[in-house]
Design a protein around this motif. Structure first.
Motif, mmCIF file in Angstrom:
data_model
loop_
_atom_site.group_PDB
_atom_site.id
_atom_site.type_symbol
_atom_site.label_atom_id
_atom_site.label_comp_id
_atom_site.label_asym_id
_atom_site.label_seq_id
_atom_site.Cartn_x
_atom_site.Cartn_y
_atom_site.Cartn_z
ATOM 1 N N ILE A 186 40.842 70.374 32.267
ATOM 2 C CA ILE A 186 39.674 69.841 32.817
ATOM 3 C C ILE A 186 39.127 69.090 31.816
ATOM 4 O O ILE A 186 38.865 69.615 30.592
ATOM 5 N N ILE A 187 38.321 67.961 32.402
ATOM 6 C CA ILE A 187 37.679 67.000 31.567
ATOM 7 C C ILE A 187 36.400 66.787 32.242
ATOM 8 O O ILE A 187 36.552 66.335 33.173
ATOM 9 N N GLN A 188 35.423 66.740 31.392
ATOM 10 C CA GLN A 188 33.980 66.248 31.769
ATOM 11 C C GLN A 188 33.770 65.042 31.275
ATOM 12 O O GLN A 188 34.094 64.614 30.128
ATOM 13 N N VAL A 189 33.014 64.316 32.312
ATOM 14 C CA VAL A 189 32.587 62.850 32.055
ATOM 15 C C VAL A 189 30.943 63.123 32.054
ATOM 16 O O VAL A 189 30.394 63.624 32.988
ATOM 17 N N THR A 190 30.390 62.496 31.068
ATOM 18 C CA THR A 190 28.934 62.422 30.838
ATOM 19 C C THR A 190 28.591 60.891 30.692
ATOM 20 O O THR A 190 29.201 60.187 30.595
ATOM 21 N N ASP A 191 27.220 60.782 31.023
ATOM 22 C CA ASP A 191 26.526 59.496 30.805
ATOM 23 C C ASP A 191 25.336 59.639 30.225
ATOM 24 O O ASP A 191 25.110 60.627 29.683
ATOM 25 N N ASP A 192 24.806 58.262 29.556
ATOM 26 C CA ASP A 192 23.758 58.368 28.798
ATOM 27 C C ASP A 192 22.211 58.434 29.495
ATOM 28 O O ASP A 192 21.194 57.936 29.052
ATOM 29 N N MET A 193 22.177 58.985 30.667
ATOM 30 C CA MET A 193 21.023 58.963 31.504
ATOM 31 C C MET A 193 20.601 60.545 31.721
ATOM 32 O O MET A 193 21.278 61.465 31.540
ATOM 33 N N ASN A 194 19.360 60.421 32.092
ATOM 34 C CA ASN A 194 18.917 61.784 32.254
ATOM 35 C C ASN A 194 18.485 61.851 33.846
ATOM 36 O O ASN A 194 17.528 61.075 34.277
ATOM 37 N N TRP A 195 19.224 62.839 34.413
ATOM 38 C CA TRP A 195 18.949 62.767 35.836
ATOM 39 C C TRP A 195 18.207 64.068 36.336
ATOM 40 O O TRP A 195 18.445 64.437 37.503
ATOM 41 N N ASN A 196 17.663 64.805 35.410
ATOM 42 C CA ASN A 196 16.996 65.998 35.762
ATOM 43 C C ASN A 196 15.916 65.898 36.536
ATOM 44 O O ASN A 196 15.025 64.726 36.536
ATOM 45 N N GLY A 197 15.511 66.835 37.292
ATOM 46 C CA GLY A 197 14.606 66.932 38.290
ATOM 47 C C GLY A 197 14.384 65.917 39.328
ATOM 48 O O GLY A 197 15.443 65.205 39.644
ATOM 49 N N PRO A 198 13.109 65.940 40.193
ATOM 50 C CA PRO A 198 12.953 65.180 41.316
ATOM 51 C C PRO A 198 13.128 63.880 41.143
ATOM 52 O O PRO A 198 13.608 62.971 41.600
ATOM 53 N N ALA A 199 12.533 63.502 39.789
ATOM 54 C CA ALA A 199 12.687 61.913 39.229
ATOM 55 C C ALA A 199 14.091 61.491 39.174
ATOM 56 O O ALA A 199 14.395 60.449 39.518
ATOM 57 N N GLY A 200 14.789 62.378 38.776
ATOM 58 C CA GLY A 200 16.347 61.977 38.444
ATOM 59 C C GLY A 200 17.039 62.125 39.679
ATOM 60 O O GLY A 200 17.702 61.193 39.557
ATOM 61 N N TYR A 201 16.611 62.843 40.574
ATOM 62 C CA TYR A 201 17.417 62.805 41.863
ATOM 63 C C TYR A 201 17.326 61.478 42.521
ATOM 64 O O TYR A 201 18.082 60.812 43.247
#
Length: 139
Positions: free
Chosen positions: A29-44
């Motif tokens: 299993i391999i995770q892909v991550t990115d350079d962004m902050n997608w947390n919370g309502p603003a991230g959504y």
């Protein structure tokens, strides 16, 4: 056939599903991550905007994609499409080798062309285990 499960997640739902699939297939299993902050309502909101506008991100791949005959890619649905990190990933592997598993609250992926298969895990349908089993049986 040698499979690798690759996933991107914002809320850990896609991670849970990817782990179930990888366990059933006994594969990496391999995770892909990115350079962004997608947390919370603003991230959504930002996530939906990036998906619709086809914005690019810089990704990190936690593992080696080499050696797989086919990939099971697990990703959330963002505003009817796949997340930017998965779009970038798909530039590095052949889509015809990708079994895409899309996780959502209630919607389906709009553009389904080019993949080996597409499966929809929809929370409102409570179909997670059924879809995973159908995917595993189809491989």
């Amino acid at each position: 056939m040698n499979y690798k499960v690759v996933y991107f997640t914002r809320t850990e739902n896609s991670k849970r599903i990817a782990e179930k699939i990888a366990n059933k297939l006994s594969c990496e299993i391999i995770q892909v991550t990115d350079d962004m902050n997608w947390n919370g309502p603003a991230g959504y909101i930002k996530a939906g905007y990036y998906s619709v506008q086809n914005k690019s991100v810089t990704i990190s791949i936690n593992g080696n994609l080499e050696g797989a005959d086919e990939f099971i890619v697990v990703a959330p649905l963002w505003a009817g499409g796949i997340p930017p990190a998965i779009k970038v990933l798909l530039n590095t592997i052949e889509m015809t080798k990708v079994h895409l598993v899309v996780t959502s609250m209630g919607s389906l992926l709009k553009d389904r062309t080019g993949y080996k298969s597409v499966s929809d895990v929809v929370k409102s349908k409570n179909n997670e285990d059924t879809i995973i089993d159908e995917l595993i049986n189809s491989l």
